[in-house]
Design an enzyme around this catalytic site. Structure first.
Site, PDB file in Angstrom:
ATOM      1  N   ASP A   1       0.851  -1.199   0.000  1.00  0.00           N
ATOM      2  CA  ASP A   1       0.000   0.000   0.000  1.00  0.00           C
ATOM      3  C   ASP A   1       0.887   1.250   0.000  1.00  0.00           C
ATOM      4  N   ASN A   2       0.386   2.320  -0.604  1.00  0.00           N
ATOM      5  CA  ASN A   2       1.154   3.575  -0.588  1.00  0.00           C
ATOM      6  C   ASN A   2       0.594   4.580   0.428  1.00  0.00           C
TER       7      ASN A   2
ATOM      8  N   ASN B   1      -4.652   6.594   1.026  1.00  0.00           N
ATOM      9  CA  ASN B   1      -5.960   6.723   1.685  1.00  0.00           C
ATOM     10  C   ASN B   1      -6.059   5.791   2.894  1.00  0.00           C
TER      11      ASN B   1
ATOM     12  N   ASP C   1       3.955   1.941  -4.276  1.00  0.00           N
ATOM     13  CA  ASP C   1       2.878   2.314  -5.190  1.00  0.00           C
ATOM     14  C   ASP C   1       2.740   1.196  -6.220  1.00  0.00           C
TER      15      ASP C   1
ATOM     16  N   PHE D   1      -6.881  -4.365  -4.699  1.00  0.00           N
ATOM     17  CA  PHE D   1      -7.798  -3.351  -4.163  1.00  0.00           C
ATOM     18  C   PHE D   1      -7.317  -1.936  -4.475  1.00  0.00           C
TER      19      PHE D   1
ATOM     20  N   LYS E   1     -11.252   5.936  -5.583  1.00  0.00           N
ATOM     21  CA  LYS E   1     -12.641   5.435  -5.678  1.00  0.00           C
ATOM     22  C   LYS E   1     -13.747   6.480  -5.509  1.00  0.00           C
TER      23      LYS E   1
ATOM     24  N   SER F   1     -16.820  -2.886  -9.531  1.00  0.00           N
ATOM     25  CA  SER F   1     -17.934  -2.214  -8.864  1.00  0.00           C
ATOM     26  C   SER F   1     -19.207  -2.386  -9.684  1.00  0.00           C
TER      27      SER F   1
ATOM     28  N   TYR G   1     -14.510   7.423 -12.897  1.00  0.00           N
ATOM     29  CA  TYR G   1     -14.191   6.313 -11.988  1.00  0.00           C
ATOM     30  C   TYR G   1     -14.708   5.003 -12.582  1.00  0.00           C
TER      31      TYR G   1
ATOM     32  N   LYS H   1     -12.801   1.392 -14.141  1.00  0.00           N
ATOM     33  CA  LYS H   1     -13.120  -0.007 -13.788  1.00  0.00           C
ATOM     34  C   LYS H   1     -13.424  -0.810 -15.042  1.00  0.00           C
TER      35      LYS H   1
ATOM     36  N   LEU I   1     -23.580   7.255   1.976  1.00  0.00           N
ATOM     37  CA  LEU I   1     -24.665   7.359   2.951  1.00  0.00           C
ATOM     38  C   LEU I   1     -24.296   6.865   4.353  1.00  0.00           C
TER      39      LEU I   1
ATOM     40  N   ARG J   1     -29.152  14.004  -6.088  1.00  0.00           N
ATOM     41  CA  ARG J   1     -27.725  14.181  -6.401  1.00  0.00           C
ATOM     42  C   ARG J   1     -27.519  13.821  -7.869  1.00  0.00           C
TER      43      ARG J   1
HETATM   44  P1  NAD Z   1      -9.747   2.438   0.265  1.00  0.00           P
HETATM   45  O1  NAD Z   1      -9.402   3.783  -0.282  1.00  0.00           O
HETATM   46  O2  NAD Z   1     -10.133   2.350   1.682  1.00  0.00           O
HETATM   47  O3  NAD Z   1      -8.544   1.431   0.010  1.00  0.00           O
HETATM   48  C1  NAD Z   1      -7.693   1.519  -1.110  1.00  0.00           C
HETATM   49  C2  NAD Z   1      -6.267   1.392  -0.619  1.00  0.00           C
HETATM   50  O4  NAD Z   1      -5.406   1.456  -1.754  1.00  0.00           O
HETATM   51  C3  NAD Z   1      -5.841   2.508   0.320  1.00  0.00           C
HETATM   52  O5  NAD Z   1      -5.219   1.951   1.456  1.00  0.00           O
HETATM   53  C4  NAD Z   1      -4.853   3.357  -0.502  1.00  0.00           C
HETATM   54  O6  NAD Z   1      -3.857   3.932   0.310  1.00  0.00           O
HETATM   55  C5  NAD Z   1      -4.318   2.317  -1.456  1.00  0.00           C
HETATM   56  N1  NAD Z   1      -3.860   2.856  -2.752  1.00  0.00           N
HETATM   57  C6  NAD Z   1      -4.500   3.715  -3.575  1.00  0.00           C
HETATM   58  N2  NAD Z   1      -3.772   3.960  -4.673  1.00  0.00           N
HETATM   59  C7  NAD Z   1      -2.641   3.212  -4.560  1.00  0.00           C
HETATM   60  C8  NAD Z   1      -1.494   3.028  -5.379  1.00  0.00           C
HETATM   61  N3  NAD Z   1      -1.373   3.678  -6.540  1.00  0.00           N
HETATM   62  N4  NAD Z   1      -0.535   2.194  -4.945  1.00  0.00           N
HETATM   63  C9  NAD Z   1      -0.656   1.537  -3.761  1.00  0.00           C
HETATM   64  N5  NAD Z   1      -1.705   1.679  -2.947  1.00  0.00           N
HETATM   65  C10 NAD Z   1      -2.700   2.506  -3.338  1.00  0.00           C
HETATM   66  O7  NAD Z   1     -10.882   1.850  -0.689  1.00  0.00           O
HETATM   67  P2  NAD Z   1     -11.815   0.579  -0.466  1.00  0.00           P
HETATM   68  O8  NAD Z   1     -13.182   1.053  -0.139  1.00  0.00           O
HETATM   69  O9  NAD Z   1     -11.150  -0.402   0.425  1.00  0.00           O
HETATM   70  O10 NAD Z   1     -11.864   0.043  -1.953  1.00  0.00           O
HETATM   71  C11 NAD Z   1     -10.966  -0.953  -2.421  1.00  0.00           C
HETATM   72  C12 NAD Z   1     -11.253  -1.236  -3.875  1.00  0.00           C
HETATM   73  O11 NAD Z   1     -12.626  -1.605  -4.044  1.00  0.00           O
HETATM   74  C13 NAD Z   1     -11.031  -0.019  -4.795  1.00  0.00           C
HETATM   75  O12 NAD Z   1     -10.459  -0.483  -5.997  1.00  0.00           O
HETATM   76  C14 NAD Z   1     -12.442   0.488  -5.055  1.00  0.00           C
HETATM   77  O13 NAD Z   1     -12.559   1.124  -6.299  1.00  0.00           O
HETATM   78  C15 NAD Z   1     -13.239  -0.815  -5.040  1.00  0.00           C
HETATM   79  N6  NAD Z   1     -14.641  -0.598  -4.684  1.00  0.00           N
HETATM   80  C16 NAD Z   1     -14.955   0.010  -3.492  1.00  0.00           C
HETATM   81  C17 NAD Z   1     -16.284   0.248  -3.169  1.00  0.00           C
HETATM   82  C18 NAD Z   1     -16.644   0.940  -1.881  1.00  0.00           C
HETATM   83  O14 NAD Z   1     -17.779   1.408  -1.759  1.00  0.00           O
HETATM   84  N7  NAD Z   1     -15.775   1.028  -0.897  1.00  0.00           N
HETATM   85  C19 NAD Z   1     -17.309  -0.159  -4.041  1.00  0.00           C
HETATM   86  C20 NAD Z   1     -16.950  -0.794  -5.245  1.00  0.00           C
HETATM   87  C21 NAD Z   1     -15.609  -1.014  -5.549  1.00  0.00           C
HETATM   88  C1  UD1 Z   2     -21.608   5.392  -4.693  1.00  0.00           C
HETATM   89  C2  UD1 Z   2     -20.907   5.700  -5.984  1.00  0.00           C
HETATM   90  C3  UD1 Z   2     -20.691   4.399  -6.748  1.00  0.00           C
HETATM   91  C4  UD1 Z   2     -19.920   3.397  -5.894  1.00  0.00           C
HETATM   92  C5  UD1 Z   2     -20.705   3.180  -4.600  1.00  0.00           C
HETATM   93  C6  UD1 Z   2     -19.945   2.257  -3.699  1.00  0.00           C
HETATM   94  C7  UD1 Z   2     -21.651   7.968  -6.502  1.00  0.00           C
HETATM   95  C8  UD1 Z   2     -22.469   8.824  -7.430  1.00  0.00           C
HETATM   96  N1  UD1 Z   2     -21.707   6.630  -6.736  1.00  0.00           N
HETATM   97  O1  UD1 Z   2     -22.839   4.838  -5.036  1.00  0.00           O
HETATM   98  O2  UD1 Z   2     -19.978   4.616  -7.934  1.00  0.00           O
HETATM   99  O3  UD1 Z   2     -19.783   2.169  -6.581  1.00  0.00           O
HETATM  100  O4  UD1 Z   2     -20.875   4.444  -3.949  1.00  0.00           O
HETATM  101  O5  UD1 Z   2     -20.454   2.196  -2.421  1.00  0.00           O
HETATM  102  O6  UD1 Z   2     -20.972   8.457  -5.615  1.00  0.00           O
HETATM  103  N2  UD1 Z   2     -27.530   9.522  -0.097  1.00  0.00           N
HETATM  104  C9  UD1 Z   2     -28.232  10.511   0.563  1.00  0.00           C
HETATM  105  N3  UD1 Z   2     -27.530  11.399   1.316  1.00  0.00           N
HETATM  106  C10 UD1 Z   2     -26.168  11.358   1.443  1.00  0.00           C
HETATM  107  C11 UD1 Z   2     -25.460  10.349   0.768  1.00  0.00           C
HETATM  108  C12 UD1 Z   2     -26.169   9.438  -0.009  1.00  0.00           C
HETATM  109  O7  UD1 Z   2     -29.460  10.571   0.476  1.00  0.00           O
HETATM  110  O8  UD1 Z   2     -25.597  12.222   2.133  1.00  0.00           O
HETATM  111  C13 UD1 Z   2     -28.277   8.521  -0.885  1.00  0.00           C
HETATM  112  C14 UD1 Z   2     -27.912   8.474  -2.365  1.00  0.00           C
HETATM  113  O9  UD1 Z   2     -28.697   9.381  -3.094  1.00  0.00           O
HETATM  114  C15 UD1 Z   2     -28.220   7.002  -2.699  1.00  0.00           C
HETATM  115  C16 UD1 Z   2     -27.923   6.252  -1.379  1.00  0.00           C
HETATM  116  O10 UD1 Z   2     -27.955   7.247  -0.359  1.00  0.00           O
HETATM  117  O11 UD1 Z   2     -29.583   6.842  -2.988  1.00  0.00           O
HETATM  118  C17 UD1 Z   2     -26.548   5.600  -1.369  1.00  0.00           C
HETATM  119  O12 UD1 Z   2     -25.569   6.562  -1.716  1.00  0.00           O
HETATM  120  P1  UD1 Z   2     -23.988   6.244  -1.628  1.00  0.00           P
HETATM  121  O13 UD1 Z   2     -23.682   5.628  -0.316  1.00  0.00           O
HETATM  122  O14 UD1 Z   2     -23.261   7.472  -2.028  1.00  0.00           O
HETATM  123  O15 UD1 Z   2     -23.778   5.080  -2.699  1.00  0.00           O
HETATM  124  P2  UD1 Z   2     -24.155   5.031  -4.265  1.00  0.00           P
HETATM  125  O16 UD1 Z   2     -24.772   6.277  -4.720  1.00  0.00           O
HETATM  126  O17 UD1 Z   2     -24.910   3.768  -4.482  1.00  0.00           O
END
Ligand code: NAD
Ligand code: UD1
Length: 337
Positions: A31-32, A35, A58, A80, A84, A124, A148, A152, A199, A291
């Site tokens: 990890d870098n 985040n 990285d 991962f 994001k 995603s 974003y 993907k 949310l 939104r």
């Molecule tokens: P996160 O930001 O908590 O974790 C990502 C980690 O990757 C962090 O620790 C960050 O420091 C590290 N990182 C980022 N860029 C890097 C790089 N260039 N080199 C090395 N390390 C790096 O995110 P998360 O929620 O754990 O998500 C993990 C993966 O899942 C991501 O690819 C994200 O797009 C995908 N994803 C997340 C969600 C979500 O809602 N959390 C939903 C769908 C997909």
């Molecule tokens: C978001 C990302 C999506 C990602 C997903 C992962 C956006 C536009 N989309 O989706 O690409 O894959 O997270 O978890 O950011 N809401 C409120 N008030 C708030 C926040 C959210 O009403 O303050 C509502 C939103 O309108 C939605 C629901 O809560 O209906 C969920 O929102 P959120 O948690 O941001 O997730 P996604 O929109 O599904």
């Protein structure tokens, strides 16, 4: 198996590290810290009871990554690492393409050089774009509505091409729905910097009194109560999906796509009520305009993962909220970052 987790210190990576280590796998974190923080590594040690090897680097640093793969005799990688935040990707698309797409290319090169051919990729549900039908199954057409999501999709297409070569790659692409909640220990969870976009973390901060009220983005959707509906999945269930995918890849070569969701949608107001119950705190909210870019409703068809991977989500919405609240209380008590 020796497994390297890129982005393993992040939200989903850290929970997956626990599940894999507890199952007896040798886990290496890479990890870098763009985040995440070193603090998480100490807390992982507390949960697991031993240290996990860790490399600060990285994913775009191909030489460093290749060295890590070789040094730790890595057989499989869970990828991962990446950026994001949808809104940020619209403002900084170059950073997103660089981190996510170049990061994935660098990883493939490193794996090719080091001779590791098993990969699980964090994708995603955003790749399904606007629903043509619901629930989303893996055959639903894909499209991206923001940079974003496009990163993907590009990565998925690239991995699919790589898996078709004669090199016997084994690649699982996991399309996550909405991961929420935290580890039962309350030691690891999601802690977004600044004001949360998503949310569940926003609701948690309203419950703890750090934010005054929730803005409900739209109450005029064609859903049961007019608010947006999503398929929320407990992050520990999601983490177990990676274990199932890795087990599956021991037997199968090629390219395989799986939804990881529960198959059940909840509205924003259902989340508010569930969190009030779990936290025993009121969650004041106001209805605000929709939104931009939001969809009314989407949720997974999770059957493929159930039949092929023998995996399904088990934890209830109440457990998602309760674990999230336990983690939020810890964050509020201590200056954990
Ligand atoms: P996160 O930001 O908590 O974790 C990502 C980690 O990757 C962090 O620790 C960050 O420091 C590290 N990182 C980022 N860029 C890097 C790089 N260039 N080199 C090395 N390390 C790096 O995110 P998360 O929620 O754990 O998500 C993990 C993966 O899942 C991501 O690819 C994200 O797009 C995908 N994803 C997340 C969600 C979500 O809602 N959390 C939903 C769908 C997909
Ligand atoms: C978001 C990302 C999506 C990602 C997903 C992962 C956006 C536009 N989309 O989706 O690409 O894959 O997270 O978890 O950011 N809401 C409120 N008030 C708030 C926040 C959210 O009403 O303050 C509502 C939103 O309108 C939605 C629901 O809560 O209906 C969920 O929102 P959120 O948690 O941001 O997730 P996604 O929109 O599904």
């Amino acid at each position: 198996m020796n497994i390297l987790l890129t982005g393993g210190v992040g939200y989903i990576g850290s929970h997956t590290a626990v599940v894999l280590a507890e199952t007896g796998h040798e886990v290496v974190l890479y990890d870098n810290f763009s985040n995440s923080s070193t603090d998480v590594i100490h807390r992982l040690t507390t949960i697991i009871g031993s240290d996990l090897p860790f490399v600060q680097g990285d994913v775009r640093d191909t030489a460093r990554l290749t060295h890590a793969l070789r040094t730790h005799h890595i057989e499989a990688v869970v990828h991962f690492a990446g950026l994001k935040a949808v809104g940020e990707s619209v403002i900084q698309p170059i950073a997103y393409y660089d981190n996510n797409v170049n990061g994935a290319i660098s990883l493939l090169q490193a794996m090719q050089t080091a001779g590791a051919r098993t990969l699980v990729f964090s994708s995603s549900a955003t790749v399904y774009g606007d629903p043509q039908y619901l629930p989303f199954d893996e055959a639903h057409p894909t499209s991206a509505i923001n940079p974003y999501g496009r990163t993907k999709l590009h990565i998925e297409q690239m991995l699919c091409d790589v898996a078709r070569t004669a090199d016997h790659w084994r690649i699982a692409c996991l399309r996550y729905f909405n991961p929420v909640g935290a580890h039962e220990s309350g030691l690891i969870g999601e802690n977004p910097k600044g004001i949360p976009n998503n949310l569940m973390p926003y609701v948690a901060r309203v419950a703890s009194g750090q934010l005054p009220h929730l803005e409900v983005f739209g109450a005029d959707y064609s859903t049961a109560d007019g608010t947006g509906v999503r398929d929320y999945i407990h992050v520990v269930d999601l983490a177990k999906g990676h274990l199932a995918a890795l087990d599956f890849l021991r037997k199968e070569i090629g390219w395989h796509v799986f939804n990881l969701g529960t198959g059940r949608g909840y509205s924003v107001l259902e989340i508010v009520r569930a969190f009030e119950l779990a936290s025993n705190r009121p969650i004041p909210y106001r209805v605000a305009p929709r939104r931009m870019g939001d969809l009314a409703a989407y949720y997974a068809e999770p059957n493929r993962a159930k039949t092929v991977l023998n995996w399904q989500a088990e934890r209830t919405l109440q457990e998602m909220c309760a674990s999230m609240w336990r983690w939020q209380e810890r964050l509020s008590r201590t200056a954990v970052d």
